[in-house]
Motif scaffolding. Structure first.
Motif, PDB file in Angstrom:
ATOM      1  N   PRO A 174      -1.195  12.590 -11.434  1.00  0.00           N
ATOM      2  CA  PRO A 174       0.213  12.163 -11.514  1.00  0.00           C
ATOM      3  C   PRO A 174       0.573  11.087 -10.495  1.00  0.00           C
ATOM      4  O   PRO A 174       1.539  10.350 -10.692  1.00  0.00           O
ATOM      5  CB  PRO A 174       0.999  13.452 -11.249  1.00  0.00           C
ATOM      6  CG  PRO A 174       0.053  14.356 -10.532  1.00  0.00           C
ATOM      7  CD  PRO A 174      -1.313  14.010 -11.040  1.00  0.00           C
ATOM      8  N   ARG A 175      -0.222  10.970  -9.435  1.00  0.00           N
ATOM      9  CA  ARG A 175       0.038   9.936  -8.423  1.00  0.00           C
ATOM     10  C   ARG A 175      -0.499   8.572  -8.865  1.00  0.00           C
ATOM     11  O   ARG A 175      -0.104   7.553  -8.310  1.00  0.00           O
ATOM     12  CB  ARG A 175      -0.579  10.357  -7.078  1.00  0.00           C
ATOM     13  CG  ARG A 175       0.235  11.487  -6.455  1.00  0.00           C
ATOM     14  CD  ARG A 175      -0.462  12.245  -5.370  1.00  0.00           C
ATOM     15  NE  ARG A 175       0.453  13.207  -4.779  1.00  0.00           N
ATOM     16  CZ  ARG A 175       0.745  14.409  -5.316  1.00  0.00           C
ATOM     17  NH1 ARG A 175       0.161  14.796  -6.437  1.00  0.00           N
ATOM     18  NH2 ARG A 175       1.616  15.208  -4.730  1.00  0.00           N
ATOM     19  N   LEU A 213       0.840  -1.200   0.000  1.00  0.00           N
ATOM     20  CA  LEU A 213       0.000   0.000   0.000  1.00  0.00           C
ATOM     21  C   LEU A 213       0.876   1.251   0.000  1.00  0.00           C
ATOM     22  O   LEU A 213       1.626   1.495   0.943  1.00  0.00           O
ATOM     23  CB  LEU A 213      -0.879  -0.021   1.263  1.00  0.00           C
ATOM     24  CG  LEU A 213      -1.768   1.183   1.540  1.00  0.00           C
ATOM     25  CD1 LEU A 213      -2.821   1.354   0.449  1.00  0.00           C
ATOM     26  CD2 LEU A 213      -2.455   1.018   2.897  1.00  0.00           C
ATOM     27  N   THR A 214       0.777   2.041  -1.060  1.00  0.00           N
ATOM     28  CA  THR A 214       1.434   3.349  -1.127  1.00  0.00           C
ATOM     29  C   THR A 214       0.373   4.404  -0.882  1.00  0.00           C
ATOM     30  O   THR A 214      -0.675   4.374  -1.529  1.00  0.00           O
ATOM     31  CB  THR A 214       2.062   3.578  -2.511  1.00  0.00           C
ATOM     32  OG1 THR A 214       3.076   2.608  -2.726  1.00  0.00           O
ATOM     33  CG2 THR A 214       2.687   4.960  -2.608  1.00  0.00           C
ATOM     34  N   TYR A 215       0.656   5.303   0.020  1.00  0.00           N
ATOM     35  CA  TYR A 215      -0.392   6.248   0.426  1.00  0.00           C
ATOM     36  C   TYR A 215       0.061   7.684   0.203  1.00  0.00           C
ATOM     37  O   TYR A 215       1.186   8.045   0.544  1.00  0.00           O
ATOM     38  CB  TYR A 215      -0.756   5.938   1.889  1.00  0.00           C
ATOM     39  CG  TYR A 215      -0.850   7.036   2.891  1.00  0.00           C
ATOM     40  CD1 TYR A 215      -1.936   7.915   2.886  1.00  0.00           C
ATOM     41  CD2 TYR A 215       0.100   7.187   3.888  1.00  0.00           C
ATOM     42  CE1 TYR A 215      -2.038   8.901   3.858  1.00  0.00           C
ATOM     43  CE2 TYR A 215       0.002   8.158   4.858  1.00  0.00           C
ATOM     44  CZ  TYR A 215      -1.062   9.021   4.840  1.00  0.00           C
ATOM     45  OH  TYR A 215      -1.170   9.993   5.796  1.00  0.00           O
ATOM     46  N   TYR A 216      -0.805   8.466  -0.423  1.00  0.00           N
ATOM     47  CA  TYR A 216      -0.551   9.888  -0.639  1.00  0.00           C
ATOM     48  C   TYR A 216      -1.584  10.686   0.134  1.00  0.00           C
ATOM     49  O   TYR A 216      -2.784  10.547  -0.118  1.00  0.00           O
ATOM     50  CB  TYR A 216      -0.654  10.234  -2.133  1.00  0.00           C
ATOM     51  CG  TYR A 216       0.390   9.558  -2.986  1.00  0.00           C
ATOM     52  CD1 TYR A 216       1.699  10.025  -3.008  1.00  0.00           C
ATOM     53  CD2 TYR A 216       0.077   8.451  -3.758  1.00  0.00           C
ATOM     54  CE1 TYR A 216       2.665   9.406  -3.781  1.00  0.00           C
ATOM     55  CE2 TYR A 216       1.044   7.825  -4.537  1.00  0.00           C
ATOM     56  CZ  TYR A 216       2.332   8.310  -4.548  1.00  0.00           C
ATOM     57  OH  TYR A 216       3.284   7.693  -5.307  1.00  0.00           O
ATOM     58  N   LEU A 240      -0.319   7.574 -12.103  1.00  0.00           N
ATOM     59  CA  LEU A 240       0.344   7.156 -13.340  1.00  0.00           C
ATOM     60  C   LEU A 240       1.077   5.837 -13.145  1.00  0.00           C
ATOM     61  O   LEU A 240       1.117   4.995 -14.033  1.00  0.00           O
ATOM     62  CB  LEU A 240       1.385   8.199 -13.764  1.00  0.00           C
ATOM     63  CG  LEU A 240       0.873   9.415 -14.516  1.00  0.00           C
ATOM     64  CD1 LEU A 240       2.040  10.320 -14.870  1.00  0.00           C
ATOM     65  CD2 LEU A 240       0.108   8.996 -15.765  1.00  0.00           C
ATOM     66  N   PHE A 241       1.706   5.696 -11.977  1.00  0.00           N
ATOM     67  CA  PHE A 241       2.429   4.483 -11.625  1.00  0.00           C
ATOM     68  C   PHE A 241       1.431   3.322 -11.673  1.00  0.00           C
ATOM     69  O   PHE A 241       0.354   3.424 -11.086  1.00  0.00           O
ATOM     70  CB  PHE A 241       2.968   4.681 -10.203  1.00  0.00           C
ATOM     71  CG  PHE A 241       4.100   3.781  -9.830  1.00  0.00           C
ATOM     72  CD1 PHE A 241       5.411   4.132 -10.141  1.00  0.00           C
ATOM     73  CD2 PHE A 241       3.872   2.599  -9.149  1.00  0.00           C
ATOM     74  CE1 PHE A 241       6.472   3.315  -9.786  1.00  0.00           C
ATOM     75  CE2 PHE A 241       4.934   1.769  -8.791  1.00  0.00           C
ATOM     76  CZ  PHE A 241       6.231   2.124  -9.110  1.00  0.00           C
ATOM     77  N   GLU A 289      -4.195  16.769  -8.795  1.00  0.00           N
ATOM     78  CA  GLU A 289      -3.209  16.179  -7.882  1.00  0.00           C
ATOM     79  C   GLU A 289      -3.257  14.652  -7.879  1.00  0.00           C
ATOM     80  O   GLU A 289      -2.228  13.996  -7.689  1.00  0.00           O
ATOM     81  CB  GLU A 289      -3.402  16.736  -6.462  1.00  0.00           C
ATOM     82  CG  GLU A 289      -3.073  18.230  -6.394  1.00  0.00           C
ATOM     83  CD  GLU A 289      -3.080  18.804  -4.976  1.00  0.00           C
ATOM     84  OE1 GLU A 289      -3.350  18.055  -4.019  1.00  0.00           O
ATOM     85  OE2 GLU A 289      -2.817  20.007  -4.845  1.00  0.00           O
TER      86      GLU A 289
END
Lengths: 184, 184
Positions: free
Chosen positions: B51-52, B26-29, B54-55, B48
């Motif tokens: 671009p987060r 889990l990657t969290y922004y 895109l990965f 916002e």
């Protein structure tokens, strides 16, 4: 992004903030994105910083990029050595004209062919920051010599450490006189 | 913004992530901004998020707003009751069309005149989310009855708790069956 690979979801920047100041004093926005190159950061940083600095505050910027520029994607370097320095020059010149700005250099990863490019980038960023009068913290060499950092990067995903490695990175920032004096 | 008032610089969302999954999974922004109203979030969330996401990833959205809409600024309500619901409808409709989306309701603060409006907003968001088939977690009533939350909010700044209050908020999310099932 708060520390890919960090089970505490803090990363180095969260750890640095927690050790620097009370949360009533310091509000921190982490705008890092996994895999972003300097050019991808250039495309968004001003639009993302502006709404965060509307709230009346002593706004400051800390940049850290460079590793992803030096990675290979589809057989090509993501950002050329020249392009990476030119991009850093544009970002840092525009940043410094608006806010107090620091630059934290790119760390080593597992892949030594990437590292061989990153160390050159890091030295070029140092020279650029010297020219622009922006304080620069080199992280490459101290982390390359740090077994905790290098072991964790290898164990996690080749690029990001675990909690102990993020703590090592945070301690480099916390020990930096420039950082300490920024809050006096 | 990772938890105004939280000495650990995690906030409720950092605590929820750390308790939910490994950082490799889990990657969290965290894109919250202090003091933002729903309308201010509407103006920036798509630019916002893009671009987060895109990965290559199983991208998801969690929104939480509403308290700042109900605050008075220069003698006026920052966002009217009607405006707040209309804005939430636009945000959540656009969000759900693109990504799996959850909504976490606004919590109580110290000021009971704000709370009297927030509880109405929270109920309206619940009805809206029901209509849009977006899962909604009410936080207002459980936190209004929680002495840790209410005491810390009063002690810190009238709106944000300390570490224990963020933990109470995080536990509401972690106990939510919708949240638990999101990762199955």
């Amino acid at each position: 992004m708060t520390g890919t690979g960090d089970p505490a979801y803090l990363g180095w920047s969260g750890r640095v903030c927690a050790a620097t100041a009370s949360p009533q004093t310091l509000t921190y926005y982490n705008l890092g994105i996994r895999g972003n190159t300097s050019e991808q950061i250039e495309a968004r940083w001003q639009a993302e910083a502006a709404p965060r600095f509307l709230f009346p505050a002593d706004a400051r910027l800390v940049f850290s990029f460079g590793v992803n520029d030096n990675c290979i994607e589809d057989g090509h370097l993501r950002v050329s050595a020249k392009g990476s320095i030119a991009c850093a020059r544009r970002i840092l010149t525009q940043a410094k004209a608006q806010y107090p700005t620091l630059m934290i250099g790119p760390p080593p990863v597992e892949d030594e062919t990437i590292n061989d490019r990153t160390v050159v980038t890091s030295m070029a960023y140092a020279a650029l920051c010297d020219e622009l009068a922006i304080p620069y913290l080199e992280t490459y060499r101290p982390l390359r010599q740090n077994p905790i950092w290098m072991n964790e990067v290898t164990l996690v995903d080749g690029a990001h450490p675990g909690a102990a490695g993020y703590e090592v990175f945070a301690q480099l920032v916390l020990a930096w006189a420039v950082w300490q004096n920024w809050f006096v």
